[in-house]
Design a protein around this motif. Structure first.
Motif, PDB file in Angstrom:
ATOM      1  N   ARG A 175     -14.780 -15.996  -6.780  1.00 21.27           N
ATOM      2  CA  ARG A 175     -14.430 -16.360  -5.401  1.00 21.27           C
ATOM      3  C   ARG A 175     -14.232 -15.154  -4.483  1.00 21.27           C
ATOM      4  O   ARG A 175     -14.095 -15.328  -3.275  1.00 21.27           O
ATOM      5  CB  ARG A 175     -13.151 -17.212  -5.395  1.00 21.27           C
ATOM      6  N   TRP A 176     -14.185 -13.965  -5.046  1.00 21.61           N
ATOM      7  CA  TRP A 176     -13.873 -12.781  -4.254  1.00 21.61           C
ATOM      8  C   TRP A 176     -15.025 -11.784  -4.305  1.00 21.61           C
ATOM      9  O   TRP A 176     -15.093 -10.956  -5.216  1.00 21.61           O
ATOM     10  CB  TRP A 176     -12.600 -12.110  -4.760  1.00 21.61           C
ATOM     11  N   PRO A 177     -15.928 -11.789  -3.340  1.00 25.04           N
ATOM     12  CA  PRO A 177     -16.921 -10.716  -3.243  1.00 25.04           C
ATOM     13  C   PRO A 177     -16.247  -9.423  -2.819  1.00 25.04           C
ATOM     14  O   PRO A 177     -15.091  -9.415  -2.366  1.00 25.04           O
ATOM     15  CB  PRO A 177     -17.893 -11.228  -2.180  1.00 25.04           C
ATOM     16  N   HIS A 178     -16.966  -8.319  -2.944  1.00 23.96           N
ATOM     17  CA  HIS A 178     -16.396  -7.013  -2.580  1.00 23.96           C
ATOM     18  C   HIS A 178     -15.868  -7.004  -1.146  1.00 23.96           C
ATOM     19  O   HIS A 178     -14.810  -6.430  -0.868  1.00 23.96           O
ATOM     20  CB  HIS A 178     -17.449  -5.915  -2.744  1.00 23.96           C
ATOM     21  N   ALA A 179     -16.593  -7.620  -0.218  1.00 26.41           N
ATOM     22  CA  ALA A 179     -16.198  -7.561   1.187  1.00 26.41           C
ATOM     23  C   ALA A 179     -14.853  -8.246   1.415  1.00 26.41           C
ATOM     24  O   ALA A 179     -14.014  -7.749   2.177  1.00 26.41           O
ATOM     25  CB  ALA A 179     -17.276  -8.203   2.059  1.00 26.41           C
ATOM     26  N   ARG A 180     -14.638  -9.376   0.762  1.00 28.27           N
ATOM     27  CA  ARG A 180     -13.369 -10.083   0.935  1.00 28.27           C
ATOM     28  C   ARG A 180     -12.221  -9.268   0.351  1.00 28.27           C
ATOM     29  O   ARG A 180     -11.133  -9.194   0.927  1.00 28.27           O
ATOM     30  CB  ARG A 180     -13.439 -11.463   0.270  1.00 28.27           C
ATOM     31  N   ARG A 181     -12.467  -8.629  -0.812  1.00 32.90           N
ATOM     32  CA  ARG A 181     -11.423  -7.810  -1.419  1.00 32.90           C
ATOM     33  C   ARG A 181     -11.070  -6.616  -0.545  1.00 32.90           C
ATOM     34  O   ARG A 181      -9.890  -6.273  -0.374  1.00 32.90           O
ATOM     35  CB  ARG A 181     -11.884  -7.348  -2.803  1.00 32.90           C
ATOM     36  N   LEU A 182     -12.078  -5.957   0.049  1.00 33.14           N
ATOM     37  CA  LEU A 182     -11.809  -4.811   0.915  1.00 33.14           C
ATOM     38  C   LEU A 182     -11.056  -5.233   2.165  1.00 33.14           C
ATOM     39  O   LEU A 182     -10.134  -4.533   2.611  1.00 33.14           O
ATOM     40  CB  LEU A 182     -13.122  -4.114   1.289  1.00 33.14           C
ATOM     41  N   ALA A 183     -11.405  -6.374   2.743  1.00 31.62           N
ATOM     42  CA  ALA A 183     -10.684  -6.860   3.920  1.00 31.62           C
ATOM     43  C   ALA A 183      -9.220  -7.121   3.588  1.00 31.62           C
ATOM     44  O   ALA A 183      -8.318  -6.841   4.397  1.00 31.62           O
ATOM     45  CB  ALA A 183     -11.357  -8.122   4.457  1.00 31.62           C
ATOM     46  N   LEU A 184      -8.954  -7.651   2.401  1.00 35.46           N
ATOM     47  CA  LEU A 184      -7.569  -7.846   1.969  1.00 35.46           C
ATOM     48  C   LEU A 184      -6.846  -6.513   1.868  1.00 35.46           C
ATOM     49  O   LEU A 184      -5.696  -6.380   2.317  1.00 35.46           O
ATOM     50  CB  LEU A 184      -7.541  -8.562   0.621  1.00 35.46           C
ATOM     51  N   ALA A 185      -7.497  -5.518   1.278  1.00 33.33           N
ATOM     52  CA  ALA A 185      -6.869  -4.201   1.125  1.00 33.33           C
ATOM     53  C   ALA A 185      -6.488  -3.612   2.473  1.00 33.33           C
ATOM     54  O   ALA A 185      -5.395  -3.044   2.632  1.00 33.33           O
ATOM     55  CB  ALA A 185      -7.810  -3.266   0.378  1.00 33.33           C
ATOM     56  N   VAL A 186      -7.370  -3.723   3.449  1.00 28.05           N
ATOM     57  CA  VAL A 186      -7.070  -3.217   4.791  1.00 28.05           C
ATOM     58  C   VAL A 186      -5.874  -3.953   5.382  1.00 28.05           C
ATOM     59  O   VAL A 186      -4.943  -3.341   5.932  1.00 28.05           O
ATOM     60  CB  VAL A 186      -8.302  -3.354   5.706  1.00 28.05           C
ATOM     61  N   ALA A 187      -5.847  -5.270   5.258  1.00 29.75           N
ATOM     62  CA  ALA A 187      -4.755  -6.062   5.840  1.00 29.75           C
ATOM     63  C   ALA A 187      -3.415  -5.744   5.189  1.00 29.75           C
ATOM     64  O   ALA A 187      -2.371  -5.764   5.860  1.00 29.75           O
ATOM     65  CB  ALA A 187      -5.080  -7.549   5.707  1.00 29.75           C
ATOM     66  N   LEU A 188      -3.417  -5.433   3.892  1.00 34.58           N
ATOM     67  CA  LEU A 188      -2.164  -5.147   3.192  1.00 34.58           C
ATOM     68  C   LEU A 188      -1.509  -3.851   3.664  1.00 34.58           C
ATOM     69  O   LEU A 188      -0.324  -3.617   3.383  1.00 34.58           O
ATOM     70  CB  LEU A 188      -2.419  -5.070   1.688  1.00 34.58           C
ATOM     71  N   LEU A 189      -2.231  -3.021   4.395  1.00 32.89           N
ATOM     72  CA  LEU A 189      -1.670  -1.758   4.886  1.00 32.89           C
ATOM     73  C   LEU A 189      -0.835  -1.935   6.141  1.00 32.89           C
ATOM     74  O   LEU A 189      -0.392  -0.954   6.750  1.00 32.89           O
ATOM     75  CB  LEU A 189      -2.801  -0.762   5.151  1.00 32.89           C
ATOM     76  N   ASP A 190      -0.566  -3.158   6.533  1.00 38.23           N
ATOM     77  CA  ASP A 190       0.289  -3.442   7.691  1.00 38.23           C
ATOM     78  C   ASP A 190       1.757  -3.253   7.308  1.00 38.23           C
ATOM     79  O   ASP A 190       2.546  -4.204   7.264  1.00 38.23           O
ATOM     80  CB  ASP A 190       0.030  -4.872   8.179  1.00 38.23           C
ATOM     81  N   ASP A 191       2.120  -2.014   6.982  1.00 39.36           N
ATOM     82  CA  ASP A 191       3.473  -1.677   6.575  1.00 39.36           C
ATOM     83  C   ASP A 191       3.670  -0.181   6.780  1.00 39.36           C
ATOM     84  O   ASP A 191       3.033   0.637   6.107  1.00 39.36           O
ATOM     85  CB  ASP A 191       3.691  -2.039   5.106  1.00 39.36           C
ATOM     86  N   PRO A 192       4.549   0.223   7.699  1.00 35.44           N
ATOM     87  CA  PRO A 192       4.764   1.653   7.974  1.00 35.44           C
ATOM     88  C   PRO A 192       5.232   2.447   6.759  1.00 35.44           C
ATOM     89  O   PRO A 192       5.109   3.677   6.749  1.00 35.44           O
ATOM     90  CB  PRO A 192       5.830   1.653   9.077  1.00 35.44           C
ATOM     91  N   ALA A 193       5.753   1.786   5.734  1.00 31.67           N
ATOM     92  CA  ALA A 193       6.226   2.510   4.555  1.00 31.67           C
ATOM     93  C   ALA A 193       5.098   3.282   3.897  1.00 31.67           C
ATOM     94  O   ALA A 193       5.327   4.321   3.257  1.00 31.67           O
ATOM     95  CB  ALA A 193       6.849   1.537   3.553  1.00 31.67           C
ATOM     96  N   TYR A 194       3.861   2.815   4.045  1.00 30.36           N
ATOM     97  CA  TYR A 194       2.731   3.491   3.405  1.00 30.36           C
ATOM     98  C   TYR A 194       2.397   4.821   4.075  1.00 30.36           C
ATOM     99  O   TYR A 194       1.650   5.622   3.499  1.00 30.36           O
ATOM    100  CB  TYR A 194       1.502   2.577   3.410  1.00 30.36           C
ATOM    101  N   ASP A 195       2.931   5.083   5.251  1.00 31.40           N
ATOM    102  CA  ASP A 195       2.666   6.365   5.904  1.00 31.40           C
ATOM    103  C   ASP A 195       3.159   7.538   5.070  1.00 31.40           C
ATOM    104  O   ASP A 195       2.639   8.650   5.178  1.00 31.40           O
ATOM    105  CB  ASP A 195       3.322   6.407   7.295  1.00 31.40           C
ATOM    106  N   ALA A 196       4.149   7.290   4.221  1.00 32.87           N
ATOM    107  CA  ALA A 196       4.709   8.363   3.396  1.00 32.87           C
ATOM    108  C   ALA A 196       3.716   8.874   2.363  1.00 32.87           C
ATOM    109  O   ALA A 196       3.900   9.951   1.792  1.00 32.87           O
ATOM    110  CB  ALA A 196       5.980   7.877   2.700  1.00 32.87           C
ATOM    111  N   LEU A 197       2.647   8.129   2.119  1.00 31.40           N
ATOM    112  CA  LEU A 197       1.655   8.563   1.136  1.00 31.40           C
ATOM    113  C   LEU A 197       0.707   9.610   1.711  1.00 31.40           C
ATOM    114  O   LEU A 197      -0.021  10.262   0.961  1.00 31.40           O
ATOM    115  CB  LEU A 197       0.845   7.367   0.621  1.00 31.40           C
TER     116      LEU A 197
END
Length: 355
Positions: A299-321
């Motif tokens: 059910r998850w082609p590469h494009a759908r998985r990448l779009a999910l990864a981008v959306a999950l970055l909606d968190d300023p805590a990741y700026d510390a990386l």
């Protein structure tokens, strides 16, 4: 980091050239493109790209704002340590040249669409593209950034995609004790995602106190290799080191899984399969982002998985990386410096002119 197991650390082949509408004329001089190439093991250069095509209705021209260095796989590529058997599987989506060199490699670019498909013009997008200031790709190769994800943070998307795939492969459950060994970009992203499952306890195991502090800000518990608790239900290994793998196996509980994310290139890594490995009935499994996890593949082609990864970055805590930044023009020297003295680098960001 876990050696970005060939991706790319995404082992997808280049996009077909016939998907990009080629024009008979070149762009004006001010639209000339430049890219970073590994010219020989341990050496790199910025080179002019020839004949940047005019995008058609199903393609886009992107002006880069940022890219990121994936220290695992890119370090192996830079050093010429890709095994010949993996030359085809290690190809990045828009790679040019061949291993070991000269080769244009990378997969974490964020930029603005300048021309092409009308509904994408002006949008800030992520693309699995090498380090290059302007490029033309099929329109479906870019992912528009959600409003809450700034361009500078979106360079983490490729690593976040690896973390998503790893947790699909590892299949943690509610309430699990999870250990992540290795506080590189992927390890920290895996730890951050795992903490969001109800009832889990997540330990980030790394000798570097700065990385343990970052893990704490992401909701995980930092632990040194000697002090990390054992009996974990799932252990994710992402250190890229043999001693890290030994630590991971030691932390695993009865009938649990050690999920190996590290890719070692041409290196040989001893695996401690003696002691209690068999009596504890441990499973040593691999995860590689080039293929979608079997648990989601239908059910998850590469494009759908990448779009999910981008959306999950909606968190300023990741700026510390993002622990370092340098100009695109300095990338040959930057790659050499990261190879020689990586220090506490987690993710190194590359800034392009006009950013």
């Amino acid at each position: 980091m876990y050696a970005r197991q060939g991706r790319r650390d995404h082992h997808r082949v280049n996009a077909p050239k016939d998907r990009i509408r080629m024009a008979e004329r070149n762009h004006p001089a001010d639209d000339a493109a430049h890219a970073f190439w590994v010219t020989a093991p341990g050496r790199g250069a910025i080179r002019a790209e020839k004949n940047l095509p005019e995008p058609g209705h199903d393609a886009v021209r992107v002006r880069a704002l940022y890219s990121a260095v994936s220290r695992g796989s890119e370090s192996l590529v830079f050093d010429g340590r890709v095994p010949e058997s993996e030359y085809a599987r290690m190809r990045a989506p828009f790679q040019a040249g061949d291993f070991p060199a000269p080769v244009k490699y990378g997969y974490a670019s964020v930029g603005v669409v300048e021309a092409g498909k009308p509904e994408l013009v002006g949008r800030t997008v992520f693309c699995l593209h090498p380090h290059q200031d302007r490029y033309v790709v099929p329109a479906d190769a870019v992912v528009p950034l959600p409003d809450g994800v700034p361009a500078g943070r979106a360079v983490l998307a490729a690593n976040m995609e690896t973390a998503v795939n790893a947790l699909w492969d590892g299949a943690p459950r509610v309430g699990d004790r999870i250990a992540v060994v290795g506080g590189g970009t992927v390890g920290l992203l895996c730890a951050a995602l795992a903490t969001r499952m109800p009832g889990t306890r997540v330990d980030l195991v790394d000798p570097d106190p700065a990385k343990r502090a970052v893990a704490a800000n992401l909701g995980a518990h930092g632990a040194t290799p000697d002090a990390a608790s054992g009996d974990a239900d799932l252990v994710v290994h992402a250190s890229g080191r043999g001693d890290g793998l030994r630590t991971a196996i030691a932390r695993a509980g009865f009938e649990s899984t050690v999920l190996e994310l590290s890719w070692y290139g041409t290196g040989d890594v001893p695996v401690p399969l003696g002691g209690a490995f068999h009596s504890r009935r441990l499973t040593l499994a691999s995860s590689q982002v080039g293929s979608v996890s079997p648990a989601r593949r239908q059910r998850w082609p590469h494009a759908r998985r990448l779009a999910l990864a981008v959306a999950l970055l909606d968190d300023p805590a990741y700026d510390a990386l993002i622990t370092g930044e340098s100009a695109f023009a300095e990338l040959p020297a930057t790659m050499a410096a990261l190879r020689e003295t990586p220090g506490g680098t987690i993710c190194h960001r590359v800034r392009y002119p006009e950013t």
